[in-house]
Design a protein around this motif. Structure first.
Motif, short mmCIF file in Angstrom:
data_model
loop_
_atom_site.label_atom_id
_atom_site.label_comp_id
_atom_site.label_asym_id
_atom_site.label_seq_id
_atom_site.Cartn_x
_atom_site.Cartn_y
_atom_site.Cartn_z
N PHE A 161 0.83 -1.20 0.00
CA PHE A 161 0.00 0.00 0.00
C PHE A 161 0.87 1.26 0.00
O PHE A 161 0.62 2.21 -0.74
N GLU A 162 1.92 1.27 0.82
CA GLU A 162 2.84 2.41 0.87
C GLU A 162 3.53 2.64 -0.47
O GLU A 162 3.72 3.78 -0.90
N GLN A 163 3.89 1.56 -1.15
CA GLN A 163 4.55 1.68 -2.46
C GLN A 163 3.61 2.31 -3.49
O GLN A 163 4.04 3.13 -4.30
N VAL A 164 2.36 1.94 -3.45
CA VAL A 164 1.38 2.51 -4.37
C VAL A 164 1.20 4.00 -4.09
O VAL A 164 1.21 4.83 -5.01
N LEU A 165 1.08 4.37 -2.82
CA LEU A 165 0.93 5.78 -2.46
C LEU A 165 2.16 6.59 -2.86
O LEU A 165 2.06 7.70 -3.37
N ARG A 166 3.33 6.01 -2.66
CA ARG A 166 4.57 6.70 -3.01
C ARG A 166 4.65 6.92 -4.52
O ARG A 166 5.02 7.99 -5.00
N ALA A 167 4.31 5.90 -5.29
CA ALA A 167 4.32 6.03 -6.75
C ALA A 167 3.34 7.11 -7.21
O ALA A 167 3.65 7.90 -8.10
N LYS A 168 2.18 7.18 -6.58
CA LYS A 168 1.20 8.21 -6.94
C LYS A 168 1.71 9.60 -6.58
O LYS A 168 1.51 10.56 -7.32
N HIS A 169 2.40 9.70 -5.45
CA HIS A 169 2.99 10.98 -5.04
C HIS A 169 4.06 11.42 -6.04
O HIS A 169 4.10 12.58 -6.45
N ILE A 170 4.89 10.51 -6.46
CA ILE A 170 5.92 10.81 -7.46
C ILE A 170 5.27 11.25 -8.77
O ILE A 170 5.69 12.24 -9.38
N ASP A 171 4.24 10.54 -9.20
CA ASP A 171 3.53 10.91 -10.43
C ASP A 171 2.95 12.31 -10.33
O ASP A 171 3.05 13.10 -11.26
N ARG A 172 2.34 12.62 -9.17
CA ARG A 172 1.73 13.93 -9.00
C ARG A 172 2.78 15.05 -9.04
O ARG A 172 2.59 16.08 -9.69
N ILE A 173 3.90 14.85 -8.36
CA ILE A 173 4.96 15.86 -8.37
C ILE A 173 5.49 16.03 -9.79
O ILE A 173 5.72 17.15 -10.24
N GLN A 174 5.67 14.93 -10.50
CA GLN A 174 6.17 15.01 -11.87
C GLN A 174 5.20 15.81 -12.75
O GLN A 174 5.63 16.65 -13.55
N GLN A 175 3.92 15.56 -12.61
CA GLN A 175 2.93 16.31 -13.38
C GLN A 175 2.96 17.80 -13.04
O GLN A 175 2.88 18.65 -13.93
N GLU A 176 3.10 18.11 -11.77
CA GLU A 176 3.18 19.52 -11.35
C GLU A 176 4.43 20.18 -11.92
O GLU A 176 4.38 21.31 -12.39
N LEU A 177 5.54 19.46 -11.89
CA LEU A 177 6.79 20.01 -12.42
C LEU A 177 6.71 20.23 -13.92
O LEU A 177 7.28 21.19 -14.44
N GLU A 178 6.01 19.36 -14.63
CA GLU A 178 5.84 19.52 -16.08
C GLU A 178 5.13 20.83 -16.40
O GLU A 178 5.41 21.46 -17.41
N VAL A 179 4.22 21.25 -15.51
CA VAL A 179 3.49 22.50 -15.70
C VAL A 179 4.31 23.69 -15.18
O VAL A 179 4.42 24.72 -15.85
N GLU A 180 4.88 23.54 -13.99
CA GLU A 180 5.55 24.66 -13.31
C GLU A 180 6.97 24.91 -13.82
O GLU A 180 7.42 26.05 -13.84
N LEU A 181 7.68 23.86 -14.18
CA LEU A 181 9.08 23.99 -14.61
C LEU A 181 9.35 23.15 -15.87
O LEU A 181 10.18 22.25 -15.87
#
Length: 123
Positions: free
Chosen positions: A12-32
């Motif tokens: 469960f922690e691995q799934v949440l971590r992967a989702k967090h990484i995906d979300r940060i990557q998506q934000e960075l694609e927009v912001e930077l």
């Protein structure tokens, strides 16, 4: 009674971590977007993963504060937390401050530093 085994919790922690990484990557694609293009997808994910690990070592365990730490790595450089020239590096080590307070103080210090740098350039 429901029993959750350690292996299930870890999955469960691995799934949440992967989702967090995906979300940060998506934000960075927009912001930077230039940073993201320059590093490529695997480089971005590597730095996000490393940044989250380092954020936890500094006590940033909430999604927002850990994400901020990672974004500062992209903006200020991978070693910003060890750079004595940056005012926010010392704040990371201040004892007795919760992560929200430290992250707020880091942002304030960076904004003040940027304002001072800007006023020096105008003189």
């Amino acid at each position: 009674m429901l029993t959750i085994r350690p292996s299930q919790l870890q999955a469960f922690e691995q799934v949440l971590r992967a989702k967090h990484i995906d979300r940060i990557q998506q934000e960075l694609e927009v912001e930077l977007p230039r940073h993201v293009r320059a590093m490529g997808p695997s480089g971005v994910r590597r730095l996000i993963t490393e940044g989250l690990e380092r954020a936890v070592r500094y006590g940033f365990t909430h999604v927002g504060t850990a994400s901020l730490f990672v974004k500062l790595m992209f903006i200020l450089g991978e070693g910003f937390d060890r750079d004595p020239r940056l005012p926010c590096a010392a704040i990371l080590l201040e004892p007795g401050l919760d992560e929200q307070t430290r992250s707020q103080r880091m942002l304030e210090a960076l904004m003040l530093d940027a304002q001072e740098s800007s006023s020096l350039e105008e003189e």
